[in-house]
Design an enzyme around this catalytic site. Structure first.
Site, PDB file in Angstrom:
ATOM      1  N   ASP A 148      -8.184   2.355  -3.730  1.00 43.39           N
ATOM      2  CA  ASP A 148      -7.805   3.349  -4.869  1.00 43.39           C
ATOM      3  C   ASP A 148      -9.090   3.519  -5.879  1.00 43.39           C
ATOM      4  O   ASP A 148      -9.118   4.239  -6.682  1.00 43.39           O
ATOM      5  CB  ASP A 148      -6.700   2.805  -5.433  1.00 43.39           C
ATOM      6  N   PRO A 181     -11.156   9.392  -5.115  1.00 41.25           N
ATOM      7  CA  PRO A 181     -10.126  10.650  -4.872  1.00 41.25           C
ATOM      8  C   PRO A 181      -9.000  10.307  -4.104  1.00 41.25           C
ATOM      9  O   PRO A 181      -9.177   9.514  -3.236  1.00 41.25           O
ATOM     10  CB  PRO A 181     -11.204  11.595  -3.818  1.00 41.25           C
ATOM     11  N   ASP A 182      -7.844  11.297  -4.119  1.00 42.34           N
ATOM     12  CA  ASP A 182      -6.772  11.024  -3.296  1.00 42.34           C
ATOM     13  C   ASP A 182      -6.665  12.087  -2.150  1.00 42.34           C
ATOM     14  O   ASP A 182      -6.765  13.448  -2.517  1.00 42.34           O
ATOM     15  CB  ASP A 182      -5.352  11.123  -4.208  1.00 42.34           C
ATOM     16  N   PHE A 202       1.697   7.889   4.607  1.00 44.49           N
ATOM     17  CA  PHE A 202       2.436   6.302   4.678  1.00 44.49           C
ATOM     18  C   PHE A 202       2.227   5.720   3.417  1.00 44.49           C
ATOM     19  O   PHE A 202       1.604   5.938   2.647  1.00 44.49           O
ATOM     20  CB  PHE A 202       1.221   5.737   5.794  1.00 44.49           C
ATOM     21  N   LYS A 219       6.568   8.448  -4.123  1.00 46.92           N
ATOM     22  CA  LYS A 219       5.307   8.847  -3.383  1.00 46.92           C
ATOM     23  C   LYS A 219       5.201  10.176  -2.664  1.00 46.92           C
ATOM     24  O   LYS A 219       4.183  11.011  -2.891  1.00 46.92           O
ATOM     25  CB  LYS A 219       4.585   7.785  -2.415  1.00 46.92           C
ATOM     26  N   ASN A 239      -9.768  -3.924   2.172  1.00 48.25           N
ATOM     27  CA  ASN A 239      -8.337  -4.296   2.392  1.00 48.25           C
ATOM     28  C   ASN A 239      -8.284  -4.687   3.795  1.00 48.25           C
ATOM     29  O   ASN A 239      -9.130  -4.602   4.703  1.00 48.25           O
ATOM     30  CB  ASN A 239      -7.401  -3.250   1.866  1.00 48.25           C
TER      31      ASN A 239
HETATM   32  N1  CTP Z   1      -3.940   7.892   0.136  1.00 48.42           N
HETATM   33  C1  CTP Z   1      -5.160   8.938   0.100  1.00 48.42           C
HETATM   34  N2  CTP Z   1      -6.031   8.754  -0.544  1.00 48.42           N
HETATM   35  C2  CTP Z   1      -6.085   7.647  -1.588  1.00 48.42           C
HETATM   36  C3  CTP Z   1      -4.826   6.940  -1.500  1.00 48.42           C
HETATM   37  C4  CTP Z   1      -3.709   6.850  -0.773  1.00 48.42           C
HETATM   38  O1  CTP Z   1      -4.926   9.661   1.252  1.00 48.42           O
HETATM   39  N3  CTP Z   1      -7.073   7.690  -2.463  1.00 48.42           N
HETATM   40  C5  CTP Z   1      -2.831   8.049   1.250  1.00 48.42           C
HETATM   41  C6  CTP Z   1      -2.556   7.130   2.184  1.00 48.42           C
HETATM   42  O2  CTP Z   1      -3.263   7.304   3.369  1.00 48.42           O
HETATM   43  C7  CTP Z   1      -1.228   7.211   2.354  1.00 48.42           C
HETATM   44  C8  CTP Z   1      -0.450   7.604   1.178  1.00 48.42           C
HETATM   45  O3  CTP Z   1      -1.697   8.227   0.045  1.00 48.42           O
HETATM   46  O4  CTP Z   1      -0.684   8.225   3.496  1.00 48.42           O
HETATM   47  C9  CTP Z   1      -0.117   6.396   0.021  1.00 48.42           C
HETATM   48  O5  CTP Z   1      -1.032   5.601   0.100  1.00 48.42           O
HETATM   49  P1  CTP Z   1      -1.048   4.367  -0.705  1.00 48.42           P
HETATM   50  O6  CTP Z   1      -2.117   3.638  -0.979  1.00 48.42           O
HETATM   51  O7  CTP Z   1       0.505   3.625  -0.711  1.00 48.42           O
HETATM   52  O8  CTP Z   1      -0.602   5.536  -2.465  1.00 48.42           O
HETATM   53  P2  CTP Z   1      -1.289   4.988  -3.587  1.00 48.42           P
HETATM   54  O9  CTP Z   1      -1.297   6.359  -4.321  1.00 48.42           O
HETATM   55  O10 CTP Z   1      -2.704   4.503  -3.605  1.00 48.42           O
HETATM   56  O11 CTP Z   1      -0.281   4.366  -4.302  1.00 48.42           O
HETATM   57  P3  CTP Z   1      -0.144   2.910  -5.102  1.00 48.42           P
HETATM   58  O12 CTP Z   1      -0.049   3.187  -6.449  1.00 48.42           O
HETATM   59  O13 CTP Z   1       1.105   2.255  -4.734  1.00 48.42           O
HETATM   60  O14 CTP Z   1      -1.528   2.026  -4.687  1.00 48.42           O
END
Ligand code: CTP
Length: 400
Positions: free
Chosen positions: A279, A305-306, A323, A337, A210
């Site tokens: 993601d 993984p998140d 963020f 979130k 990205n």
């Molecule tokens: N984040 C993370 N690991 C991931 C995705 C996100 O640690 N795999 C963290 C980002 O660093 C940020 C927060 O989660 O602090 C939100 O990121 P964002 O991409 O907006 O969240 P998503 O859960 O991916 O939401 P969306 O469905 O909007 O993509």
């Protein structure tokens, strides 16, 4: 023991018997995490050898103003800029007299004029010299200029006298110096952040990623150092140099970013997920470059993984800050979130205004409410963000 992590202390040693105590003093500084550079006057070298100070600090000792070789390595102006604190210990009567007159005829006195860092002096001399009106006048003058004056202590003197004029002991000087930094909002804290994009390999030459530049995370890391923290930045591929005094761990994929985070999270006081983590990643990465043959191709993706959620699930856990770069409904999506990921604080903003930009605005969202940070350079916004973060940290012995 207070920490001096990342601090740069310029220790000026002038001629006096107490100079030998600088060996212990510099060890106290380095043990607390500071980097020490020593400047010695000619008289100081009669009392303690430059080699001793070099061995203890790991840095070459600076002695001459007009030394071509030394200036080429680190010039006097560079040295003056390098310091977070200049401490002159022991400060002799002659040195105080020269400092009071703003002299610049040797390296140490020149540095004192050139530096923007706070200056502290630890006077040490015979009690008669100390009480002399000339010395007292010089002292009043250096105080007027804003120098911190530590001591002197009272007691038996090397010359056989008794009275005021002994240099404060190294432990006392160390504590007074640490005190000067104790007011910093993140003093003694470990700040761990993720930043930049991740890259998810499709084959050896292609990847999914990205537009994240890593600028926000780098600004937060640099401002974290300025706020007194020890900072570790786990960064995806970016075109930025690591900020000064920040430990940067370079990673590529989300899985690597997660592993690097978990390895270092145990002693973190604050975790900030700034990274734009992909993601999804390709389910299969081919070892050979994919050749085109069909008119279309499908890449199967699986969830990554998140990272921030994994940190938020830890027990005990650091303060967890996220963020959210959104394209619409910024505050509402941000709050969703914050709750879903169980964060303590989240900064939400418009993706289009954030990615690759020098400036940013943000809404700080927490369980207590919302707070707008107006658009400004990322460094200025980072300072405000860190202030909000510091206010949420539980007080420690070091931060109170
Ligand atoms: N984040 C993370 N690991 C991931 C995705 C996100 O640690 N795999 C963290 C980002 O660093 C940020 C927060 O989660 O602090 C939100 O990121 P964002 O991409 O907006 O969240 P998503 O859960 O991916 O939401 P969306 O469905 O909007 O993509």
């Amino acid at each position: 023991m207070p920490t001096l992590t990342n601090k740069r202390i310029l220790l000026g040693i002038t001629g006096g018997i107490a100079a030998y105590k600088c060996a212990e003093l510099s060890r106290l500084f380095t043990r607390a995490g500071a980097e020490v550079r020593v400047v010695m006057t000619r008289a100081a070298q009669e009392f303690v050898t430059p080699l001793t100070m070099q061995a203890l600090t790991g840095n070459r000792v600076h002695m001459e103003l007009l030394d071509f070789e030394a200036e080429a390595a680190m010039g006097h102006i560079e040295l003056a800029r390098w310091a977070d604190l200049v401490l002159v210990a022991p400060a002799s009567a002659d040195f105080l007299a020269r400092a009071a007159h703003g002299r610049a005829d040797d390296l140490l006195s020149t540095l004192m004029l050139a530096t923007a860092a706070p200056i502290a002096v630890a006077p040490a001399m015979n009690q008669g010299m100390w009480s002399d009106p000339g010395t007292q006048q010089n002292l009043a003058e250096v105080r007027r200029r804003g120098y911190h004056v530590f001591g002197p202590a009272e007691g038996d003197q090397a010359c056989g006298d008794f009275g005021p004029g002994r240099m404060v002991e190294p432990a006392g000087l160390f504590a007074s110096c640490a005190e000067l930094f104790a007011g910093e909002p993140l003093a003694g804290r470990h700040l761990l952040l993720t930043g930049g994009p991740t890259r998810e390999a499709i084959d050896p030459v292609r990847f999914l990623s990205n537009h994240s530049s890593g600028k926000m995370a780098h600004a937060l890391a640099a401002e974290g150092v300025a706020a007194g923290a020890r900072v570790t930045l786990i960064s995806g591929p970016v075109a930025l140099p690591a900020p000064d005094r920040v430990t940067r761990i370079d990673v590529v994929s989300a899985k690597e970013m997660l592993a690097a985070t978990m390895q270092r999270i145990a002693d973190a006081d604050v975790f900030i997920g700034v990274a734009a983590v992909a993601d999804y990643r390709p389910a299969n990465t081919t070892p050979e470059k994919i050749k085109k043959d069909d008119e279309s191709m499908n890449i199967e993706l699986v969830r990554n993984p998140d990272i921030i959620s994994a940190v938020a699930r830890l027990d005990p856990r650091p303060l967890v800050v996220g963020f959210a770069a959104e394209t619409g409904n910024v505050a509402a999506n941000g709050r969703e979130k914050l709750e879903r990921k169980k964060l303590d604080l989240l900064f939400a903003n418009h993706a289009a205004e954030t990615f690759n930009s020098e400036e940013v605005a943000a809404t700080a969202i927490s369980a207590d409410g919302e707070f707008e940070i107006p658009r400004a350079r990322k460094e200025a916004v980072a300072r405000k963000m860190l202030k909000l973060i510091a206010d949420r940290l539980p007080a420690t012995e070091n931060s109170s």
